[in-house]
Design an enzyme around this catalytic site. Structure first.
Site, PDB file in Angstrom:
ATOM      1  N   ILE A  93      34.572  53.687  37.798  1.00 54.83           N
ATOM      2  CA  ILE A  93      34.684  52.545  37.118  1.00 54.83           C
ATOM      3  C   ILE A  93      35.637  52.697  35.942  1.00 54.83           C
ATOM      4  CG2 ILE A  93      33.071  51.447  35.201  1.00 54.83           C
ATOM      5  CD1 ILE A  93      31.747  51.378  38.000  1.00 54.83           C
ATOM      6  N   HIS A 110      39.617  44.686  47.826  1.00 52.39           N
ATOM      7  CA  HIS A 110      38.314  44.815  48.111  1.00 52.39           C
ATOM      8  C   HIS A 110      37.977  44.446  49.552  1.00 52.39           C
ATOM      9  CE1 HIS A 110      33.826  44.926  47.569  1.00 52.39           C
ATOM     10  NE2 HIS A 110      33.793  43.882  48.145  1.00 52.39           N
TER      11      HIS A 110
END
Ligand code: GRF
Length: 208
Positions: A93, A110
């Protein structure tokens, strides 16, 4: 010349696509300043070393607290003076202060057509397992700017890949990487390096 940092955690096939694309001219006006990983064992680091690119490992487990890791990663990347941060299979993260310091200067690849199959917990094989479970006929990959919302920033490029009935998650992942990720991530970097991506009212406008 766009100087980039590529952040990796695993095999580094997206990094390899960037390295190869710079070598063969599909990406122009760009130099990889450093490859940074949270995982000292990431094969992506071997790929960088083979290409003569400096590497750096900054791992959360090497710090007393998460805040200390967040500060170390942010300070390091600021010190490198890179213009763009590319997340290429980076599974940590991002520190909020890093996103702030590099507002609209961080991109991510992604493995789905956002807004499908994205958000917290959607990474790696899980993305393709969910796509197969839902029975979509098309999936693909997305390059987007990174903001505070997981997979939520302005979309730069997308590329669709047909889902075949007998696809396994592993086989679908491989096709999405080969046919989409390794194409649009280098393309997005080249567009940014040549000032062909502008943000207008929260949308990424691409001029070919
Ligand atoms: C892949 O699942 C890719 O879709 C995602 O990160 C994973 C590893 O990619 N972006 P890589 O081989 O380390 O580039």
């Amino acid at each position: 010349m766009l100087k980039i940092a590529v952040l990796v955690s695993g095999g580094g096939t997206n990094l390899q696509a960037i390295i190869d694309s710079i070598a063969d001219g599909r990406i122009t006006n760009t130099k990889i300043g450093v490859v940074v990983s949270n995982n000292a064992k990431a094969y992506a680091l071997n790929r960088a070393e083979k290409a003569g690119i400096p590497t750096k490992v900054i791992a959360p487990k090497d710090f007393e607290t998460r805040d200390a890791f967040n500060d170390a990663l942010t300070d390091y990347l600021l010190d490198t003076g890179v213009d763009l941060i590319v997340l290429a299979g980076y599974l940590v993260i991002l520190p909020p202060q890093l996103i702030k310091a590099f507002r609209n200067k961080i991109i991510n690849i992604h493995p789905s057509l956002i807004p499908s199959f994205c958000g917290t917990g959607f990474y790696g094989l899980k993305v393709h397992e969910e796509a197969l479970k839902r029975g979509v006929k098309l999936t693909g990959a997305t390059v987007h700017f990174v903001n505070e919302e997981t997979d939520g920033g302005p979309i730069i490029l997308q590329k669709a890949v047909e889902v075949k009935y007998l696809d396994s998650p592993e086989y679908l992942q491989k096709r999405v990487m080969e046919e989409a990720e390794w194409v649009i991530l280098p393309k997005a970097i080249d567009l940014i390096a040549n000032n062909k991506v502008t943000l207008k009212d929260g949308y990424a406008v691409v001029s070919e």
